[in-house]
Design an enzyme around this catalytic site. Sequence first.
Site, PDB file in Angstrom:
ATOM      1  N   ASP A  85      59.908  99.504  44.951  1.00 15.23           N
ATOM      2  CA  ASP A  85      59.880 100.485  46.044  1.00 15.23           C
ATOM      3  C   ASP A  85      61.284 100.664  46.608  1.00 15.23           C
ATOM      4  O   ASP A  85      62.174  99.838  46.378  1.00 15.23           O
ATOM      5  CB  ASP A  85      58.915  99.986  47.145  1.00 15.23           C
ATOM      6  N   GLY A  86      61.469 101.724  47.347  1.00 13.37           N
ATOM      7  CA  GLY A  86      62.741 101.988  48.024  1.00 13.37           C
ATOM      8  C   GLY A  86      62.696 101.464  49.456  1.00 13.37           C
ATOM      9  O   GLY A  86      61.764 100.768  49.851  1.00 13.37           O
ATOM     10  N   ALA A  87      63.716 101.788  50.230  1.00 12.18           N
ATOM     11  CA  ALA A  87      63.766 101.422  51.654  1.00 12.18           C
ATOM     12  C   ALA A  87      64.759 102.350  52.336  1.00 12.18           C
ATOM     13  O   ALA A  87      65.609 102.951  51.682  1.00 12.18           O
ATOM     14  CB  ALA A  87      64.197  99.974  51.832  1.00 12.18           C
ATOM     15  N   GLY A 100      60.552 106.256  56.079  1.00  9.46           N
ATOM     16  CA  GLY A 100      61.260 107.529  56.243  1.00  9.46           C
ATOM     17  C   GLY A 100      60.477 108.682  55.627  1.00  9.46           C
ATOM     18  O   GLY A 100      60.508 109.803  56.117  1.00  9.46           O
ATOM     19  N   GLU A 107      52.404 101.612  51.217  1.00  8.36           N
ATOM     20  CA  GLU A 107      53.461 100.789  50.621  1.00  8.36           C
ATOM     21  C   GLU A 107      53.296  99.331  51.028  1.00  8.36           C
ATOM     22  O   GLU A 107      53.460  98.419  50.213  1.00  8.36           O
ATOM     23  CB  GLU A 107      54.840 101.285  51.077  1.00  8.36           C
TER      24      GLU A 107
HETATM   25  C1  5RP Z   1      58.724 105.992  52.319  1.00  9.06           C
HETATM   26  C2  5RP Z   1      59.726 104.900  52.173  1.00  9.06           C
HETATM   27  C3  5RP Z   1      60.804 105.086  51.158  1.00  9.06           C
HETATM   28  O1  5RP Z   1      60.870 103.972  50.365  1.00  9.06           O
HETATM   29  C4  5RP Z   1      62.077 105.263  51.900  1.00  9.06           C
HETATM   30  O2  5RP Z   1      61.921 106.386  52.739  1.00  9.06           O
HETATM   31  C5  5RP Z   1      63.251 105.467  50.964  1.00  9.06           C
HETATM   32  O3  5RP Z   1      63.263 106.759  50.446  1.00  9.06           O
HETATM   33  P1  5RP Z   1      64.413 107.320  49.552  1.00  9.06           P
HETATM   34  O4  5RP Z   1      64.408 106.533  48.286  1.00  9.06           O
HETATM   35  O5  5RP Z   1      64.038 108.756  49.351  1.00  9.06           O
HETATM   36  O6  5RP Z   1      65.714 107.181  50.320  1.00  9.06           O
HETATM   37  O7  5RP Z   1      59.687 103.891  52.830  1.00  9.06           O
HETATM   38  O8  5RP Z   1      57.757 105.646  53.266  1.00  9.06           O
END
Ligand code: 5RP
Length: 229
Positions: A85-87, A100, A107
């Site tokens: 996953d991202g953050a 975001g 998640e």
């Molecule tokens: C969504 C998240 C995403 O992981 C976070 O917003 C990161 O998004 P990106 O990879 O577009 O910067 O938590 O709820």
Amino acid sequence: LFNQIDLEKRNAALAATEFIHNGMTIGLGSGTTVYWMIEILGNLIKNGLEITGVPTSRKTEEWARKFAIPLISLAKVDEIHLTIDGANEVDGNLNLIKGGGGSLVREKIVGHFSHENIIIINQAKIHPELGSFPLPVEVVPFGWELTSKYIQRLGGRVVLRKKHHQIFVTDNGNYILDCQFGSLKNPGALHHELKLLPGVVETGLFVDLTDKLIIGKNDSVEIMENIIK
Ligand code: 5RP
């Protein structure tokens, strides 16, 4: 083709896919960094990799279908071996602010259920302390104004998230309050305080969840392991 940030995101995503092996059930996070991971995974599957994915948002499900990744719902899953996953922001202890994109609840559920969590980011998201990015808090629509006031009493500046001038509604039918608390000295304590408020479904603070952080750079990656967890 890519701008600098996309290049970093894609490099992190590519490095993460090296930890995916045949037979695994993989939690598929959300957001633009994960998009690259899904695209790469689609190619690996075309070349014979056998895995099953558990999506954490409707958007991710749509992307996974586009790249022909076999999917299974959380209800039918016995175990999730790895979630990628991202953050939005990561601190020196590998704690995260997420949400975001508004997918924090799913998640967190999928990540919590996973044996291992790998977080993929571009360099700009690393900060010594969390709090530059406003903390997303998912709340039920009923009485959200009151929930917002409770959060303000805890010291947050609160904005109801909107998209195209309409209230943003999550995949779970809830609202998001974006809360600015300034620098977070103790993210775990804040998470617990917020969770106790009536109306709060979940917070975007992901504390002690990350096993590996992969920071994408121009032409390399840096991998940080959480040795405490
Ligand atoms: C969504 C998240 C995403 O992981 C976070 O917003 C990161 O998004 P990106 O990879 O577009 O910067 O938590 O709820």
